[in-house]
Scaffold this motif. Structure first.
Motif, PDB file in Angstrom:
ATOM      1  N   THR A 162       1.007  -1.190   0.019  1.00 47.40           N
ATOM      2  CA  THR A 162       0.062  -0.090  -0.131  1.00 47.40           C
ATOM      3  C   THR A 162       0.810   1.335  -0.048  1.00 47.40           C
ATOM      4  O   THR A 162       0.793   2.380  -0.695  1.00 47.40           O
ATOM      5  N   ASP A 163       2.027   1.314   0.847  1.00 44.29           N
ATOM      6  CA  ASP A 163       2.748   2.403   0.783  1.00 44.29           C
ATOM      7  C   ASP A 163       3.653   2.467  -0.477  1.00 44.29           C
ATOM      8  O   ASP A 163       3.896   3.612  -0.820  1.00 44.29           O
ATOM      9  N   ARG A 166       1.287   4.219  -3.049  1.00 41.47           N
ATOM     10  CA  ARG A 166       0.766   5.519  -2.569  1.00 41.47           C
ATOM     11  C   ARG A 166       2.344   6.230  -3.128  1.00 41.47           C
ATOM     12  O   ARG A 166       1.911   7.365  -3.666  1.00 41.47           O
ATOM     13  N   GLU A 170       0.396   8.145  -5.991  1.00 36.75           N
ATOM     14  CA  GLU A 170      -0.583   9.402  -5.327  1.00 36.75           C
ATOM     15  C   GLU A 170       0.340  10.669  -5.548  1.00 36.75           C
ATOM     16  O   GLU A 170      -0.289  11.622  -5.894  1.00 36.75           O
TER      17      GLU A 170
END
Length: 179
Positions: A162-163, A166, A170
């Motif tokens: 997830t990191d 991101r 993102e």
């Protein structure tokens, strides 16, 4: 034999997740994975399917009774084979431990597939089996420890990935929006 499975989704399109899977390691959540070596990568000229074989080097803190009973070290190696099919938008990964496989095996399957709402479904399963029929008590303890370790690493892997996603996407999307 013990089984593990989990489903979740990532808030990123399939193409971003597949690119991210090549950047999953190293990450602070999965510090047990210390090396990743690509052994082979091919692209099928007819189907476009990308096949990649990697060896992951890990450091695992094993309980003293495991090291004493089975020998070995904290160094462990895993063989991973992935298939990325850009036409069907499916990516599958299988992995199996190479280290101490005469005593126990962990066979893992992962699939990334797109959802209708633009996210990516993550399906993970594992079969964990001790291979010591003569020592059932030791086999049960070993399987219990392996399942516990696998579940811990799976949760850390989810956080780490997830990191990674991101950081990869993102920040780039934010930069494009402000440009």
């Amino acid at each position: 034999m013990h089984y593990f499975s989990q489903l979740c989704s990532y808030d990123h399109p399939w193409s971003h997740v597949v690119i991210g899977m090549w950047h999953k390691y190293p990450n602070p959540h999965c510090s047990h994975v210390v090396t990743v070596d690509v052994v082979d990568r091919t692209v099928d000229p007819e189907t476009g399917i990308i096949r990649t074989e990697r060896i992951l080097g890990c450091k695992q803190k094993a309980p003293a009774w495991i090291v004493k009973f089975f020998g070995g070290s904290e160094d462990a190696f895993v063989r991973e084979i992935s298939f990325v099919d850009p036409r069907t938008q499916n990516a599958t990964i299988t992995s199996v431990n190479l280290s101490l496989s005469q005593f126990a095996t962990c066979f893992e399957r992962i699939r990334y597939s797109p959802t209708d709402d633009g996210r990516t479904l993550f399906a993970q399963s594992a079969e964990i089996q001790a291979r010591m029929a003569l020592w059932r008590g030791a086999a049960d303890r070993l399987e219990d420890w392996l399942v516990q370790r696998f579940e811990q690493n799976a949760q850390l892997g989810k956080l780490g990935f997830t990191d990674v996603l991101r950081k990869l996407w993102e920040s780039k999307e934010g930069q494009l929006a402000h440009a």
